[in-house]
Scaffold this motif. Structure first.
Motif, short mmCIF file in Angstrom:
data_model
loop_
_atom_site.label_atom_id
_atom_site.label_comp_id
_atom_site.label_asym_id
_atom_site.label_seq_id
_atom_site.Cartn_x
_atom_site.Cartn_y
_atom_site.Cartn_z
N ILE A 1 0.83 -1.20 0.00
CA ILE A 1 0.00 0.00 0.00
C ILE A 1 0.87 1.25 0.00
N ALA A 2 1.96 1.25 0.75
CA ALA A 2 2.85 2.41 0.78
C ALA A 2 3.47 2.68 -0.60
N GLN A 3 3.83 1.61 -1.32
CA GLN A 3 4.39 1.77 -2.66
C GLN A 3 3.35 2.34 -3.62
N ASP A 4 2.11 1.85 -3.53
CA ASP A 4 1.05 2.36 -4.40
C ASP A 4 0.82 3.85 -4.13
N ARG A 5 0.86 4.23 -2.86
CA ARG A 5 0.65 5.63 -2.49
C ARG A 5 1.76 6.52 -3.06
N ARG A 6 2.99 6.04 -2.99
CA ARG A 6 4.11 6.82 -3.54
C ARG A 6 4.00 6.95 -5.06
N ASN A 7 3.57 5.88 -5.71
CA ASN A 7 3.38 5.95 -7.17
C ASN A 7 2.31 6.97 -7.53
N GLU A 8 1.22 6.97 -6.78
CA GLU A 8 0.14 7.91 -7.05
C GLU A 8 0.59 9.35 -6.81
N GLN A 9 1.32 9.58 -5.73
CA GLN A 9 1.83 10.92 -5.45
C GLN A 9 2.81 11.38 -6.53
N GLY A 10 3.65 10.47 -7.00
CA GLY A 10 4.58 10.82 -8.07
C GLY A 10 3.87 11.17 -9.36
N ALA A 11 2.81 10.42 -9.67
CA ALA A 11 2.03 10.71 -10.88
C ALA A 11 1.37 12.08 -10.78
N TRP A 12 0.79 12.39 -9.62
CA TRP A 12 0.15 13.70 -9.46
C TRP A 12 1.17 14.83 -9.52
N LEU A 13 2.33 14.62 -8.94
CA LEU A 13 3.38 15.63 -9.00
C LEU A 13 3.81 15.87 -10.45
N PHE A 14 3.93 14.81 -11.21
CA PHE A 14 4.30 14.92 -12.62
C PHE A 14 3.23 15.68 -13.41
N ILE A 15 1.96 15.35 -13.19
CA ILE A 15 0.86 16.01 -13.91
C ILE A 15 0.81 17.49 -13.57
N SER B 1 3.27 19.39 -12.47
CA SER B 1 4.43 20.09 -13.04
C SER B 1 4.27 20.30 -14.54
N LEU B 2 3.69 19.33 -15.24
CA LEU B 2 3.43 19.52 -16.67
C LEU B 2 2.41 20.63 -16.90
N ALA B 3 1.37 20.70 -16.06
CA ALA B 3 0.36 21.74 -16.21
C ALA B 3 0.96 23.12 -15.98
N VAL B 4 1.80 23.25 -14.96
CA VAL B 4 2.45 24.54 -14.69
C VAL B 4 3.35 24.93 -15.87
N PHE B 5 4.10 23.97 -16.38
CA PHE B 5 4.98 24.24 -17.52
C PHE B 5 4.16 24.67 -18.74
N PHE B 6 3.06 23.98 -19.02
CA PHE B 6 2.22 24.31 -20.17
C PHE B 6 1.65 25.72 -20.05
N PHE B 7 1.05 26.04 -18.90
CA PHE B 7 0.43 27.35 -18.75
C PHE B 7 1.47 28.47 -18.74
N SER B 8 2.65 28.21 -18.20
CA SER B 8 3.69 29.25 -18.24
C SER B 8 4.18 29.47 -19.67
N CYS B 9 4.28 28.40 -20.45
CA CYS B 9 4.68 28.56 -21.86
C CYS B 9 3.64 29.34 -22.65
N VAL B 10 2.37 29.04 -22.44
CA VAL B 10 1.31 29.78 -23.14
C VAL B 10 1.33 31.24 -22.72
N LEU B 11 1.51 31.52 -21.43
CA LEU B 11 1.55 32.89 -20.96
C LEU B 11 2.74 33.65 -21.54
N LEU B 12 3.90 33.03 -21.54
CA LEU B 12 5.08 33.69 -22.10
C LEU B 12 4.93 33.93 -23.60
N TYR B 13 4.33 32.98 -24.31
CA TYR B 13 4.12 33.18 -25.73
C TYR B 13 3.13 34.33 -25.97
#
Length: 110
Positions: free
Chosen positions: A3-17, A19-31
């Motif tokens: 269960i602890a491993q599953d929780r870490r995987n889920e947290q890592g996936a959310w962190l990745f998503i 960070s991608l959203a922040v990167f996308f919106f910052s790129c659109v704003l800068l453009y």
């Protein structure tokens, strides 16, 4: 322990998503800022910033790709090889369409 491993995987996936959203919106704003500065004539009047319609279509395609890949994971768990191949091939075709539409949209913006 599992269960602890599953929780870490889920947290890592959310962190990745996130960070991608922040990167996308910052790129659109800068453009948008770049375009606003670039097309503003000395008189002060500027043209409106318009996103190409292709970007809405590519968003829908990305959602469809995600659904196909999610369905393929389910097919793997059910051990349905034919379904796995079907979903992966559909996702691959949608990827090619995504890159084509995204490229034309970017060329339109440039």
């Amino acid at each position: 322990m599992k269960i602890a491993q599953d929780r870490r995987n889920e947290q890592g996936a959310w962190l990745f998503i996130v960070s991608l959203a922040v990167f996308f919106f910052s790129c659109v704003l800068l453009y948008a800022i770049y375009v606003a500065i670039r097309i503003a004539p000395p008189g002060g009047l500027s043209q409106p910033f318009v996103l190409p319609i292709n970007f809405i279509t590519t968003t829908v395609i990305l959602i469809a790709i995600s659904i196909c890949l999610h369905l393929s994971v389910g097919a793997i768990q059910r051990e349905k090889r034919v379904d796995v191949w079907r979903y992966v091939i559909i996702a691959s075709i949608l990827n090619v369409v995504f890159f084509g539409l995204q490229s034309t949209g970017m060329l339109t913006m440039i």
